[in-house]
Design a protein around this motif. Structure first.
Motif, PDB file in Angstrom:
ATOM      1  N   ALA A  98       0.849  -1.192   0.000  1.00 44.27           N
ATOM      2  CA  ALA A  98       0.000   0.000   0.000  1.00 44.27           C
ATOM      3  C   ALA A  98       0.885   1.243   0.000  1.00 44.27           C
ATOM      4  N   GLY A  99       0.477   2.226  -0.791  1.00 44.21           N
ATOM      5  CA  GLY A  99       1.226   3.467  -0.894  1.00 44.21           C
ATOM      6  C   GLY A  99       2.230   3.491  -2.040  1.00 44.21           C
ATOM      7  N   ARG A 100       2.495   2.336  -2.653  1.00 43.38           N
ATOM      8  CA  ARG A 100       3.444   2.277  -3.768  1.00 43.38           C
ATOM      9  C   ARG A 100       2.766   2.669  -5.065  1.00 43.38           C
ATOM     10  N   CYS A 101       3.513   3.337  -5.913  1.00 43.22           N
ATOM     11  CA  CYS A 101       3.039   3.717  -7.243  1.00 43.22           C
ATOM     12  C   CYS A 101       3.825   2.941  -8.276  1.00 43.22           C
ATOM     13  N   GLU A 116      -1.594   3.826  -8.163  1.00 48.09           N
ATOM     14  CA  GLU A 116      -1.126   3.727  -6.779  1.00 48.09           C
ATOM     15  C   GLU A 116      -1.946   2.655  -6.076  1.00 48.09           C
ATOM     16  N   VAL A 170      -3.698   1.648  -3.021  1.00 53.45           N
ATOM     17  CA  VAL A 170      -4.237   2.272  -1.818  1.00 53.45           C
ATOM     18  C   VAL A 170      -4.342   1.236  -0.711  1.00 53.45           C
ATOM     19  N   GLN A 171      -4.825   0.034  -1.078  1.00 52.34           N
ATOM     20  CA  GLN A 171      -4.998  -1.045  -0.097  1.00 52.34           C
ATOM     21  C   GLN A 171      -4.844  -2.377  -0.810  1.00 52.34           C
ATOM     22  N   ARG A 177      -5.652   3.703  -6.923  1.00 56.45           N
ATOM     23  CA  ARG A 177      -5.953   5.074  -7.322  1.00 56.45           C
ATOM     24  C   ARG A 177      -5.482   5.202  -8.767  1.00 56.45           C
ATOM     25  N   ARG A 184     -10.546   6.196  -6.998  1.00 54.25           N
ATOM     26  CA  ARG A 184     -10.257   4.913  -6.354  1.00 54.25           C
ATOM     27  C   ARG A 184     -11.159   3.853  -6.956  1.00 54.25           C
TER      28      ARG A 184
END
Length: 77
Positions: A26-29, A57, A59-60, A68, A73
């Protein structure tokens, strides 16, 4: 599912590291490099904006995988 280039890790293929999208934290693009799915699922993903060359991205993680894409989302199960 989808293969992505994670620009942070570097590695294979001339400095690129290729991983499956659900394997990103999570949080990686990442940039979508290839979609590995049947025709129906591929068309659905493309319709939602998940296509080759697109930046996404995570998100979860999990099921559904929340991404995203283009400021929206989406959930992918």
């Amino acid at each position: 599912m989808k293969m992505v280039h994670d620009p942070v890790t570097g590695g294979l293929d001339a400095g690129r590291s290729w991983v499956a999208l659900p394997d990103l934290a999570a949080g990686r693009c990442a940039l979508i490099a290839k979609i590995l799915a049947d025709d129906e699922d591929s068309h659905r993903l493309i319709a939602m904006g998940v296509c080759v060359g697109r930046r996404v991205e995570v998100v979860q993680g999990g099921d559904p995988l929340i991404l995203r894409v283009l400021g929206c989302r989406i959930g992918v199960s």
